[in-house]
Design an enzyme around this catalytic site. Structure first.
Site, short mmCIF file in Angstrom:
data_model
loop_
_atom_site.label_atom_id
_atom_site.label_comp_id
_atom_site.label_asym_id
_atom_site.label_seq_id
_atom_site.Cartn_x
_atom_site.Cartn_y
_atom_site.Cartn_z
CE LYS A 189 99.27 83.37 65.51
NZ LYS A 189 98.63 82.03 65.46
CD GLU A 265 89.93 86.52 77.91
OE1 GLU A 265 90.36 85.80 78.85
OE2 GLU A 265 89.23 86.11 76.98
CB CYS A 299 89.88 82.08 79.69
SG CYS A 299 88.52 82.98 78.99
CD GLU A 396 93.72 78.51 82.02
OE1 GLU A 396 94.75 78.82 81.42
OE2 GLU A 396 92.67 79.17 81.97
P1 NAI Z 1 98.89 79.86 73.39
O1 NAI Z 1 98.86 81.03 74.29
O2 NAI Z 1 100.22 79.31 72.97
O3 NAI Z 1 98.09 80.19 72.03
C1 NAI Z 1 97.15 81.22 71.86
C2 NAI Z 1 97.48 82.04 70.62
O4 NAI Z 1 98.76 82.64 70.79
C3 NAI Z 1 97.58 81.22 69.33
O5 NAI Z 1 97.07 82.00 68.26
C4 NAI Z 1 99.07 81.05 69.16
O6 NAI Z 1 99.44 80.85 67.82
C5 NAI Z 1 99.59 82.37 69.68
N1 NAI Z 1 100.99 82.35 70.11
C6 NAI Z 1 101.70 81.32 70.65
N2 NAI Z 1 102.96 81.68 70.90
C7 NAI Z 1 103.08 82.98 70.52
C8 NAI Z 1 104.14 83.93 70.54
N3 NAI Z 1 105.35 83.61 70.99
N4 NAI Z 1 103.89 85.17 70.09
C9 NAI Z 1 102.68 85.52 69.65
N5 NAI Z 1 101.64 84.66 69.59
C10 NAI Z 1 101.82 83.41 70.02
O7 NAI Z 1 98.05 78.72 74.05
P2 NAI Z 1 98.05 77.14 73.73
O8 NAI Z 1 99.43 76.59 73.74
O9 NAI Z 1 97.23 76.90 72.55
O10 NAI Z 1 97.32 76.61 75.04
C11 NAI Z 1 98.06 76.47 76.25
C12 NAI Z 1 97.26 76.88 77.44
O11 NAI Z 1 96.92 78.25 77.33
C13 NAI Z 1 95.93 76.17 77.61
O12 NAI Z 1 96.08 74.93 78.23
C14 NAI Z 1 95.20 77.16 78.45
O13 NAI Z 1 95.57 77.01 79.79
C15 NAI Z 1 95.68 78.50 77.95
N6 NAI Z 1 94.76 79.10 76.96
C16 NAI Z 1 93.91 80.07 77.38
C17 NAI Z 1 92.97 80.59 76.52
C18 NAI Z 1 92.03 81.64 76.95
O14 NAI Z 1 90.90 81.67 76.47
N7 NAI Z 1 92.42 82.56 77.80
C19 NAI Z 1 92.84 80.10 75.15
C20 NAI Z 1 93.82 79.13 74.78
C21 NAI Z 1 94.73 78.64 75.68
#
Ligand code: NAI
Ligand code: MG
Length: 496
Positions: A189, A265, A299, A396
């Site tokens: 996804k 991750e 990240c 972050e």
């Molecule tokens: P997020 O963690 O909500 O999104 C990442 C992925 O998780 C997306 O595919 C999203 O659709 C999915 N997701 C969201 N809620 C979910 C759930 N309940 N169950 C399963 N999958 C779910 O991150 P978001 O809101 O886009 O960004 C928020 C913060 O997260 C950023 O400001 C950053 O700090 C961090 N982040 C870290 C990343 C990394 O590379 N480690 C990448 C993106 C965000």
């Protein structure tokens, strides 16, 4: 809504964008007929809408994956044939580099040169794991006469993979490469902010010749499709990259459903440490890459910069001068280093942190404001005199915001560097080998860089200590997260 749309990109590239869910080798509409809009972060306009997977579509995709895993061609392929398929996919990524990278820049907003690097690295990753496919070995273990014992490294099965928006195609490859090399099947996804490039890449899956159902790619909302995947009773493993908050939700979902294997991750707040004996010009270049590369949406971003006190003032002055040269603007413009943040939500989050930093009394050395008035652009921002208690030093931010502070000596910086729940990365800049080794030994981080930053390589494991994650991606280490060890013990009479 139809299954494709003609899109003209700012660099003149015209192409047919797939809009459907890629399930069982075909693009299909979601069963509930839902769609969601995809935005261009450079001008805030809608690019197109894509079909949205709900729980029912996740179930259909998981069933297709299960069928491909247990029957059909996939289980009959030789490991080397799986490797060839991945290498073919890598070739197709390279052949389509202009199209893939342009779509990435349109949807994510990253500078075109960065997108090209992502596509090239994605191809490298797929090819690297293609090479591993026929090198997954168990062991023969001698325990006593009259027995024969061996281990096999078997695929786990149906792997749910949930990726973020900061490196859409690269994360696609990091997830798919090791899963497929080891004989698994995948339902991946994408992030709702950036579904487009993954669908273009899905077309290449068919072109490469993968049997239907082996790799399924769905667009969907996290709390709907992501949750359905992580709660699913017939998904054997989930691999996630994203926020620590959602990482916890996924671990809970696994615990409450079928105890699927989980790798995570997650976030970071990584220290980038500059000692007084470092080559200051080079340290500044790496500090720039460390925090401002990919608009700070990494990240492992080096968001906490610590400079030894005797060079602190000089460093801050020179760093400011250097950062002023970073060109912010249209991702399709050749000189651009920094495009817009990915979404309105991320833009607002980052601006909120910047306001907080100002209120808490940190000094804005440069930036601190929105850039322009259209699109989610933010000026590269440097805060100095940041103290350990400030929010901008602890949370972050995931944007172009650096926090700088000074330190005295090794003992102090090791303590300060480790004073976080995260542990994804860290860096040390020094000419003294003893300092480099001592400090990297004492820092609690999955990746430690010396005299560089953000240098990722497919052959080197990547992942987090502490709350930055579970398991490792890349390198040989990733294979362990996509296989399970079976022990076979044969009694040749030795056991009675
Ligand atoms: P997020 O963690 O909500 O999104 C990442 C992925 O998780 C997306 O595919 C999203 O659709 C999915 N997701 C969201 N809620 C979910 C759930 N309940 N169950 C399963 N999958 C779910 O991150 P978001 O809101 O886009 O960004 C928020 C913060 O997260 C950023 O400001 C950053 O700090 C961090 N982040 C870290 C990343 C990394 O590379 N480690 C990448 C993106 C965000
Ligand atoms: Mg977008």
């Amino acid at each position: 809504m139809s299954l494709t749309q003609q899109i003209s990109l700012p660099n003149g590239v015209k192409y047919e964008q797939p809009l459907g869910l890629f399930i069982n080798g075909e693009f299909v509409k979601g069963v509930e007929g839902k769609t969601f809009e995809v935005h261009n972060p450079s001008d805030e306009k809608v690019i197109c809408s894509v079909h949205e997977a709900t729980e029912k579509d996740v179930d259909i995709a998981v069933k297709a994956a299960r069928a491909a895993f247990t029957g059909g061609e996939w289980p009959k392929l030789k490991p080397s044939q799986r490797g060839q398929l991945l290498c073919k996919l890598a070739d197709l990524f390279e052949e389509n580099v202009t199209k893939l990278s342009s779509v990435e820049s349109l949807d994510n907003g990253k500078a075109l040169a960065l997108s090209r690097t992502d596509v090239t690295m994605a191809a490298g990753c797929l090819r690297y794991y293609g090479g591993w496919a026929d090198k997954i070995h168990g062991k023969v273990v001698d325990t006593q006469p009259g027995t024969f014992n061996y281990t096999k490294h078997e695929p786990i099965g149906v792997c749910g993979q949930i990726i973020p928006w900061n490196f859409p195609l690269l994360m696609w490859a990091w997830k798919i490469g090791p899963a497929i090399a080891t004989g698994n099947v995948v339902v991946l996804k994408t992030a709702e902010q950036t579904p487009l490039s993954a669908l273009v890449a899905a077309e290449l899956i068919n072109e490469a010749g993968f049997p239907p159902g082996v790799i399924n790619i769905i667009s969907g909302i996290g709390r709907v499709a992501g949750a359905a995947l992580s709660n699913h009773m017939d998904v054997d493993k989930i691999a996630f990259t994203g926020s620590t908050l959602v990482g916890r939700t996924i671990l809970r979902a696994a615990a409450d459903s079928n105890l699927k294997k989980v790798t995570l991750e997650l976030g970071g707040k990584s220290p980038n440490i500059v000692f007084a004996d470092a080559d200051i010009e080079k340290a500044i270049e790496w500090a720039n890459i460390g925090i401002f590369f990919n608009h700070g949406q990494c990240c492992c971003a080096g968001s906490r910069i610590y400079v030894q006190e005797s060079i602190y003032d000089t460093f801050v002055e020179k760093f400011k001068e250097r950062i002023r040269k970073n060109v912010v603007g249209d991702p399709f413009h050749g000189d651009t280093f920094q495009g817009p943040q990915v979404s309105k939500l991320q833009f607002d989050r980052i601006m909120g942190y910047i306001e907080h930093g100002k209120e808490e009394g940190a000094v804005v050395e440069i930036g601190g404001k929105r850039f322009g008035d259209v699109g989610y652009f933010i000026e590269p921002t440097i805060f100095s005199n940041v103290t350990p208690d400030m929010k901008i030093m602890n949370e972050e931010i995931f944007g172009p915001v650096a926090s700088i502070a000074k330190f005295k000596d090794i003992d102090e910086i090791v303590e300060v560097g480790n004073a976080t729940n995260y542990g994804l990365a860290a860096a040390v800049h020094t000419k003294d080998l003893n300092t480099a080794i001592e400090v990297t030994n004492r820092l609690k981080a999955g990746t430690c860089w010396v005299n560089c930053y953000n240098m990722l390589n497919t052959a080197l494991p990547f992942g987090g200590f502490k709350e930055s994650g579970v398991g490792r991606e890349l390198g040989k280490a990733a294979l362990a997260n996509y296989t399970q060890v079976k022990t076979v013990q044969i009694n040749l009479g030795g056991l009675g």
